[in-house]
Enzyme design. Structure first.
Site, PDB file in Angstrom:
ATOM      1  N   GLY A  10       0.831  -1.188   0.000  1.00  0.00           N
ATOM      2  CA  GLY A  10       0.000   0.000   0.000  1.00  0.00           C
ATOM      3  C   GLY A  10       0.867   1.239   0.000  1.00  0.00           C
ATOM      4  O   GLY A  10       2.087   1.155   0.147  1.00  0.00           O
TER       5      GLY A  10
ATOM      6  N   CYS B 219       5.419  -5.506   1.867  1.00  0.00           N
ATOM      7  CA  CYS B 219       5.618  -4.074   1.669  1.00  0.00           C
ATOM      8  C   CYS B 219       5.041  -3.260   2.831  1.00  0.00           C
ATOM      9  O   CYS B 219       5.560  -3.336   3.929  1.00  0.00           O
ATOM     10  CB  CYS B 219       5.032  -3.652   0.321  1.00  0.00           C
ATOM     11  SG  CYS B 219       5.690  -2.096  -0.262  1.00  0.00           S
TER      12      CYS B 219
ATOM     13  N   GLY C 166       8.930   3.648   0.117  1.00  0.00           N
ATOM     14  CA  GLY C 166       9.619   4.867   0.513  1.00  0.00           C
ATOM     15  C   GLY C 166       9.955   4.871   1.998  1.00  0.00           C
ATOM     16  O   GLY C 166      10.632   5.764   2.482  1.00  0.00           O
TER      17      GLY C 166
ATOM     18  N   HIS D 230       8.470  -7.345  -3.112  1.00  0.00           N
ATOM     19  CA  HIS D 230       7.250  -7.929  -3.659  1.00  0.00           C
ATOM     20  C   HIS D 230       7.503  -9.326  -4.192  1.00  0.00           C
ATOM     21  O   HIS D 230       7.992  -9.484  -5.307  1.00  0.00           O
ATOM     22  CB  HIS D 230       6.707  -7.050  -4.791  1.00  0.00           C
ATOM     23  CG  HIS D 230       6.016  -5.832  -4.289  1.00  0.00           C
ATOM     24  ND1 HIS D 230       4.668  -5.797  -4.038  1.00  0.00           N
ATOM     25  CD2 HIS D 230       6.488  -4.624  -3.938  1.00  0.00           C
ATOM     26  CE1 HIS D 230       4.335  -4.609  -3.576  1.00  0.00           C
ATOM     27  NE2 HIS D 230       5.425  -3.873  -3.499  1.00  0.00           N
TER      28      HIS D 230
ATOM     29  N   ASP E 265       5.309 -11.143  -5.221  1.00  0.00           N
ATOM     30  CA  ASP E 265       4.368 -11.263  -6.335  1.00  0.00           C
ATOM     31  C   ASP E 265       4.960 -10.682  -7.619  1.00  0.00           C
ATOM     32  O   ASP E 265       4.334 -10.764  -8.674  1.00  0.00           O
ATOM     33  CB  ASP E 265       3.061 -10.547  -6.003  1.00  0.00           C
ATOM     34  CG  ASP E 265       3.295  -9.156  -5.414  1.00  0.00           C
ATOM     35  OD1 ASP E 265       3.984  -9.074  -4.387  1.00  0.00           O
ATOM     36  OD2 ASP E 265       2.827  -8.168  -5.982  1.00  0.00           O
TER      37      ASP E 265
END
Lengths: 176, 361
Positions: free
Chosen positions: B219, B246, B290, B331, B333
């Site tokens: 997100g 994440c 970030g 990630h 994925d």
């Protein structure tokens, strides 16, 4: 004809052992009194690999014992040549984790537990195996399992490890 | 049409506009991926940000039907050096220009992205605006400086109502912080019976679904802007296996007394090497974040660090010591990016099975 089918490759084996390492950490209150005892041929390199993961992850040296359970087998006649196994360290009040490649009838593990009891009084004994193939003949179960592989009794499992066989893999063997 | 990129420090970069015609404000970030612009643009983790692609040619394969990571992307702008006006790919359904117009995303081409990236690396990510060149830039700069970027990024992209993504095997509640579709694709590939729920869902409501596991998705924004989720995660841990990716990873860390901090210019790209500590194995990973977990803040009696980034040694994966919960900053994925970490979804499946078996034993 004997048919050989690879069911675990190098990567899968690596991951299974890593997962077992995490699970041992998760379920042990304190890692200080954990010792690994590898059973005869291929339990030993597996135990050593798990110990190596502990070293990298936690910076701790977990003792690895090498156990030959021949003396305690229930299917051989004892001769003078077969002697009681010894370990290089005491298991008194330790969390012993027995390590083997394949869990099948449970008789090897029974023998290994007898060996442990003869050597001292561990705090606990648990069992880690790379493969659980079922068909138990004794009331024994593994605490940490790399992979469950349902088999028939006619099949056999061949575990190969780099240390002894030059390759990491598990095959299922079947007569056609 | 002439458009300019105006940065908070007064830098003006002139270029040619494409995509949606309008003004936009956001945090200017850069991504180093050489491919996968479609996935990046539609990745909700870029909510409120203006994406600079360091790869010089973007748009050459158009947009296809299959690689979208969200239905309504919410990044604020796209900056490229060269925009491919004649795309070609057998899967293509439209070109990037048309897509950006459809989704109301402003594009800017003809920018010296190397210079811009170097600037971002030196100064850190910075506020910026893309606007038409005929405007009064001095006024625009004053306005930009006074603009406060929204911090409700997760609220903007999380689903508003729960919905199912049915399968026949393990029940997974996916807590949506702005999920990439590929997380659902990976769960679907393993035939998971998913229920996707808003990030505000309470632990009780989640447990009422009798899940085998809970997935915390990626997100946008600062994990500290979603304190309600931290509480939820604390209540879930130990009751059900948890896997975070994440932002989900950062939230799992916060839920376990660790702290997070803002990276200077983040990790965005697909060439980030990550070491799995237990084996020394190096995976190349897809990343877009970030913020990161502060290594000094980790309580070693609660969490262990399982993965670290090779480039800056930042934390890329953690695992709880007592309960089944683990997370990664990168990630697994992929999409876009290398599939090296894909096995982590299998680990999650194993974790759910082991937990269930132990509970039933």
């Amino acid at each position: 004809m004997l048919i050989e089918k690879e069911i675990v490759d190098e990567e899968t084996m690596k991951r299974a052992l890593t997962r077992i390492t995490y699970e041992i950490i998760e379920r042990s209150k304190s890692m200080e009194d954990v010792v690994l005892v590898g059973i005869k041929t291929r339990g030993i390199p597996i135990a050593k690999r798990i110990a190596e993961r502990f070293r990298l992850l936690e910076g701790i040296e977990v003792p690895v014992g090498e156990l030959d359970i021949t003396y305690y087998r229930d299917d051989i006649v004892k001769t003078d040549k077969i002697v009681k196994p010894q370990l290089k360290f005491s298991i008194e009040n330790k969390q012993v984790i027995l390590v083997d490649d394949v869990l099948y009838t449970g008789r090897t593990i029974r023998a290994a537990m007898d060996a442990m009891m003869d050597l001292g009084r561990p705090l606990s004994i648990s069992l880690a195996v790379l493969i659980d193939r079922g068909h138990r003949e004794l009331p024994i179960r593994a605490d940490f399992i790399g992979k469950n592989i349902p088999t028939s009794k006619e099949e056999s499992i061949k575990v190969q490890m780099k240390e002894s066989d030059g390759i990491d893999r598990v095959c299922i063997l079947k007569h056609e | 049409m002439k458009r300019v990129l105006l940065l908070e420090d007064g830098t003006i970069l002139k270029g040619e506009g494409f995509g949606y015609d309008g003004d936009t404000v956001g945090e200017v970030v850069f991504t180093t991926g050489m491919t996968g612009y479609q996935e990046s643009i539609t990745d909700q983790s870029y909510n409120g940000q203006i994406i600079t692609f360091t790869y010089p040619l973007i748009g050459n394969t158009g947009i296809n039907r299959d690689d979208l990571e969200s239905i309504s992307p919410t990044c604020r702008g796209v900056i490229v050096r060269e925009f491919a006006r004649v795309p070609s790919n057998w899967r293509m359904t439209m070109d990037l220009d048309t897509f950006l117009k459809q989704k109301k995303i402003v594009g800017l081409s003809g920018i010296d992205t190397r210079m811009l990236t170097r600037k971002l690396r030196d100064s850190g990510v910075i506020k910026g605006t893309i606007l038409n060149a005929d405007q009064d830039l001095e006024k625009a700069l004053v306005k930009l400086k006074s603009t406060i970027l929204p911090i409700n990024n997760v609220a903007q992209v999380s689903t508003h109502a729960a919905y199912p993504n049915p399968g026949t095997k393990r029940r997974v509640v996916v807590l949506d912080f702005g999920l990439k579709h590929s997380i659902l694709r990976e769960l679907s590939r393993r035939d998971c019976d998913c229920i996707i729920m808003p990030y505000t869902t309470s632990a009780t409501e989640i447990l009422n679904q009798y899940p085998d596991g809970v997935m915390l998705t990626n997100g946008p924004g600062d994990p500290k802007d979603v304190p309600e989720a931290i509480l939820t995660i604390q209540q879930l841990m130990g009751k059900v296996p948890v896997f975070g990716i994440c932002l989900g990873h950062q939230l799992l860390a916060l839920a376990n007394k660790a702290d997070t901090y803002k990276l200077k210019f983040g990790h965005r790209g697909f060439n980030h090497p990550v070491r799995e500590i237990a084996t020394g194995r190096i995976d190349f990973t897809s990343q877009n974040h970030g913020y990161a977990v502060d290594p000094k803040s980790i309580d070693k009696s609660i969490l262990m660090v399982t993965h670290i980034e090779i480039n800056d040694l930042s934390i890329e994966g953690i695992r709880h010591r007592q309960v089944p919960a683990f997370s990664v900053q990168f990630h697994p994925d992929a999409t876009p990016g290398p599939h090296d970490g894909n096995h982590l979804f299998d680990e999650f499946m194993d974790m759910m099975d082991v937990y269930k078996e132990a509970k039933n034993a």
